[in-house]
Design a protein around this motif. Sequence first.
Motif, PDB file in Angstrom:
ATOM      1  N   ILE A  19       0.904  -1.092   0.074  1.00  0.00           N
ATOM      2  CA  ILE A  19       0.022   0.017  -0.065  1.00  0.00           C
ATOM      3  C   ILE A  19       1.033   1.238   0.015  1.00  0.00           C
ATOM      4  O   ILE A  19       2.015   1.205   0.966  1.00  0.00           O
ATOM      5  CB  ILE A  19      -0.898   0.081   1.221  1.00  0.00           C
ATOM      6  CG1 ILE A  19      -1.733  -1.255   1.341  1.00  0.00           C
ATOM      7  CG2 ILE A  19      -1.785   1.327   1.249  1.00  0.00           C
ATOM      8  CD1 ILE A  19      -2.672  -1.351   2.526  1.00  0.00           C
ATOM      9  N   SER A  72       0.734   5.561   0.186  1.00  0.00           N
ATOM     10  CA  SER A  72      -0.174   6.447   0.583  1.00  0.00           C
ATOM     11  C   SER A  72       0.748   7.807   1.051  1.00  0.00           C
ATOM     12  O   SER A  72       1.862   7.664   1.514  1.00  0.00           O
ATOM     13  CB  SER A  72      -0.942   6.000   1.740  1.00  0.00           C
ATOM     14  OG  SER A  72      -1.419   7.467   2.291  1.00  0.00           O
ATOM     15  N   HIS A 101      -5.028   5.153   9.408  1.00  0.00           N
ATOM     16  CA  HIS A 101      -5.661   5.737   8.530  1.00  0.00           C
ATOM     17  C   HIS A 101      -4.984   6.180   7.421  1.00  0.00           C
ATOM     18  O   HIS A 101      -3.889   7.289   7.683  1.00  0.00           O
ATOM     19  CB  HIS A 101      -6.595   6.970   9.039  1.00  0.00           C
ATOM     20  CG  HIS A 101      -7.679   6.253  10.048  1.00  0.00           C
ATOM     21  ND1 HIS A 101      -8.927   7.059   9.720  1.00  0.00           N
ATOM     22  CD2 HIS A 101      -7.681   5.319  10.798  1.00  0.00           C
ATOM     23  CE1 HIS A 101      -9.633   6.116  10.724  1.00  0.00           C
ATOM     24  NE2 HIS A 101      -8.972   5.522  11.229  1.00  0.00           N
ATOM     25  N   GLU A 139      -4.530   7.962   3.773  1.00  0.00           N
ATOM     26  CA  GLU A 139      -5.244   8.729   2.896  1.00  0.00           C
ATOM     27  C   GLU A 139      -4.692   8.459   1.517  1.00  0.00           C
ATOM     28  O   GLU A 139      -3.757   8.579   1.415  1.00  0.00           O
ATOM     29  CB  GLU A 139      -5.336  10.250   3.287  1.00  0.00           C
ATOM     30  CG  GLU A 139      -5.624  10.376   4.852  1.00  0.00           C
ATOM     31  CD  GLU A 139      -5.453  12.036   5.240  1.00  0.00           C
ATOM     32  OE1 GLU A 139      -4.755  12.581   4.541  1.00  0.00           O
ATOM     33  OE2 GLU A 139      -5.961  12.231   6.302  1.00  0.00           O
ATOM     34  N   ASP A 140      -5.707   8.798   0.470  1.00  0.00           N
ATOM     35  CA  ASP A 140      -5.460   8.510  -0.910  1.00  0.00           C
ATOM     36  C   ASP A 140      -4.642   7.258  -1.062  1.00  0.00           C
ATOM     37  O   ASP A 140      -3.486   7.614  -1.882  1.00  0.00           O
ATOM     38  CB  ASP A 140      -4.952   9.776  -1.580  1.00  0.00           C
ATOM     39  CG  ASP A 140      -5.922  11.061  -1.464  1.00  0.00           C
ATOM     40  OD1 ASP A 140      -6.993  10.881  -1.522  1.00  0.00           O
ATOM     41  OD2 ASP A 140      -5.438  12.184  -1.085  1.00  0.00           O
ATOM     42  N   THR A 172      -3.697   0.656  -3.262  1.00  0.00           N
ATOM     43  CA  THR A 172      -3.556  -0.577  -2.651  1.00  0.00           C
ATOM     44  C   THR A 172      -3.092  -1.466  -3.847  1.00  0.00           C
ATOM     45  O   THR A 172      -3.805  -1.552  -4.778  1.00  0.00           O
ATOM     46  CB  THR A 172      -4.778  -1.344  -1.995  1.00  0.00           C
ATOM     47  OG1 THR A 172      -5.822  -1.467  -3.008  1.00  0.00           O
ATOM     48  CG2 THR A 172      -5.030  -0.534  -0.803  1.00  0.00           C
ATOM     49  N   THR A 197      -5.678  -0.242  -6.878  1.00  0.00           N
ATOM     50  CA  THR A 197      -7.048   0.276  -6.600  1.00  0.00           C
ATOM     51  C   THR A 197      -6.684   1.610  -5.756  1.00  0.00           C
ATOM     52  O   THR A 197      -5.869   1.649  -4.484  1.00  0.00           O
ATOM     53  CB  THR A 197      -7.783  -0.498  -5.904  1.00  0.00           C
ATOM     54  OG1 THR A 197      -8.178  -1.711  -6.545  1.00  0.00           O
ATOM     55  CG2 THR A 197      -9.123   0.095  -5.516  1.00  0.00           C
ATOM     56  N   LEU A 198      -7.305   2.605  -5.853  1.00  0.00           N
ATOM     57  CA  LEU A 198      -6.914   4.004  -5.342  1.00  0.00           C
ATOM     58  C   LEU A 198      -8.142   4.103  -4.346  1.00  0.00           C
ATOM     59  O   LEU A 198      -9.439   3.881  -4.833  1.00  0.00           O
ATOM     60  CB  LEU A 198      -6.938   5.446  -6.163  1.00  0.00           C
ATOM     61  CG  LEU A 198      -7.027   6.516  -5.494  1.00  0.00           C
ATOM     62  CD1 LEU A 198      -5.752   6.727  -4.562  1.00  0.00           C
ATOM     63  CD2 LEU A 198      -7.126   7.691  -6.269  1.00  0.00           C
ATOM     64  N   LYS A 199      -7.905   4.269  -3.083  1.00  0.00           N
ATOM     65  CA  LYS A 199      -9.036   4.417  -1.888  1.00  0.00           C
ATOM     66  C   LYS A 199      -8.715   5.673  -1.287  1.00  0.00           C
ATOM     67  O   LYS A 199      -7.591   5.928  -0.676  1.00  0.00           O
ATOM     68  CB  LYS A 199      -9.001   3.315  -0.945  1.00  0.00           C
ATOM     69  CG  LYS A 199      -9.498   1.899  -1.659  1.00  0.00           C
ATOM     70  CD  LYS A 199      -9.459   0.699  -0.790  1.00  0.00           C
ATOM     71  CE  LYS A 199      -9.686  -0.428  -1.455  1.00  0.00           C
ATOM     72  NZ  LYS A 199      -9.925  -1.779  -0.580  1.00  0.00           N
ATOM     73  N   PRO A 200      -9.937   6.503  -1.033  1.00  0.00           N
ATOM     74  CA  PRO A 200      -9.724   7.930  -0.037  1.00  0.00           C
ATOM     75  C   PRO A 200      -9.085   7.630   0.987  1.00  0.00           C
ATOM     76  O   PRO A 200      -8.225   8.171   1.568  1.00  0.00           O
ATOM     77  CB  PRO A 200     -11.173   8.298  -0.267  1.00  0.00           C
ATOM     78  CG  PRO A 200     -11.857   7.699  -1.388  1.00  0.00           C
ATOM     79  CD  PRO A 200     -11.179   6.313  -1.452  1.00  0.00           C
ATOM     80  N   TYR A 211      -7.823   4.271   3.665  1.00  0.00           N
ATOM     81  CA  TYR A 211      -7.741   2.792   3.918  1.00  0.00           C
ATOM     82  C   TYR A 211      -7.188   2.663   5.266  1.00  0.00           C
ATOM     83  O   TYR A 211      -6.233   2.957   5.785  1.00  0.00           O
ATOM     84  CB  TYR A 211      -6.689   2.257   2.916  1.00  0.00           C
ATOM     85  CG  TYR A 211      -6.395   0.830   2.943  1.00  0.00           C
ATOM     86  CD1 TYR A 211      -7.316  -0.033   2.258  1.00  0.00           C
ATOM     87  CD2 TYR A 211      -5.700   0.088   3.844  1.00  0.00           C
ATOM     88  CE1 TYR A 211      -7.142  -1.741   2.138  1.00  0.00           C
ATOM     89  CE2 TYR A 211      -5.436  -1.403   3.855  1.00  0.00           C
ATOM     90  CZ  TYR A 211      -6.429  -2.173   2.871  1.00  0.00           C
ATOM     91  OH  TYR A 211      -6.050  -3.345   2.740  1.00  0.00           O
TER      92      TYR A 211
END
Length: 387
Positions: free
Chosen positions: A221, A223, A234, A236-237, A240, A248-251, A253
């Motif tokens: 991951i 970030s 936490h 951010e952005d 993964t 995959t982009l997650k706001p 994770y």
Amino acid sequence: MTGVNAARRLRQPSALRPTRPSRLSLSVSFYLIRQFLGWFLFVFLLFIAIILIVDLIELIRRGSGRESVSFSILFRMAVFKLPLAVQKTLPFAILFGGMLSFWRLNRTSELIALRASGVSVWHFVLPIVFAAAVLGVVKITIVNPLGTILISRYEQLENQHLKGQTRLMATSAAGVWLRQSVDNRQTVIHAKSSTVQSGTLVLKEVMVLLYGSEDRFYGRIDSPTAILKSKSWHLEDAVTTLRGEPPTLKPVYKIPTTLTLQSIQESFSSPRTISFWELPRFIETFESMGFSALGHRLHWHSLLADPMFYCAMILIAAVFSLRHNRRTGILLAVTGGIATGIILFFVADLVLALAHSTDVPPLLAAWAPALATTFLGVTVLLHLEDG
């Protein structure tokens, strides 16, 4: 008038003329230093032998019932721990070595002969004080750096074989590294930098490596920011990249964790495993990350104060040894020395402990015991010898 006064002084009987205290020759000074160093080494080696035996017995007790811990490992741990004992016992070895050397010189009437020749007590104490100061400098510049290597190795073996723990956080030129274990899954976190904002740990430019059971790598991951909150990280952005899945982009994770800011800071390198020469740089780096380096700063200043503290031990030894007769000298010197050593050691540790929990400046807390002991020794010696 000047010529008349000079003539009067010449006509004055020699017995009535004021005399200046004689100074020691270099050969006598070196003789006193050799006497002190001989007794110091005797006491020091005796202490080290006792401590090695006691530590080995304690490690055998802690390692009993653990099949993976052999006697050779425990013996190596006891040897690796010796530098810590060396640094702890040096003040006592200097104190008792000074008392024994003064007592021996008194017993053989050598100090009596020096005094009869007009030598002041300060003149024959000064060479031994100088030797103690040199021992202090050698301790902080050579013994401490070499000892930190062995102490670090001891802590690694202790964590591996007796505690079953590993260091949670480490720093390097590449940034900060963190390791955690949750539900038999290992997570390694790398960040280019870190800060503590309002009691919260924030990591920048983060890379997280995920390991499953049997330490099998299964994902990564990335970030820009990771924040340590209650029971989770936490990110951010976060991008993964899991095994068998596209990136995959997650706001946000979240990664479960059992770490806290306090546990991370407590697991960091202890002051005793960092060399005297490396401590200033480490303190600067640690504080730039937002952590408190109070313990490391206290340790550094206490190392700087060691030469003065060792000189104070010689003054205290002179107080307890120079005035004793042959019948009660040993008993009184040993009793007084042991009591004084215990009190001074207790007070020094108490002041450092108070500095950890209060707002006492590290500079004052580290230097106060050495300064107070020096002033006490000088005052009592002045009273006994000149007052």
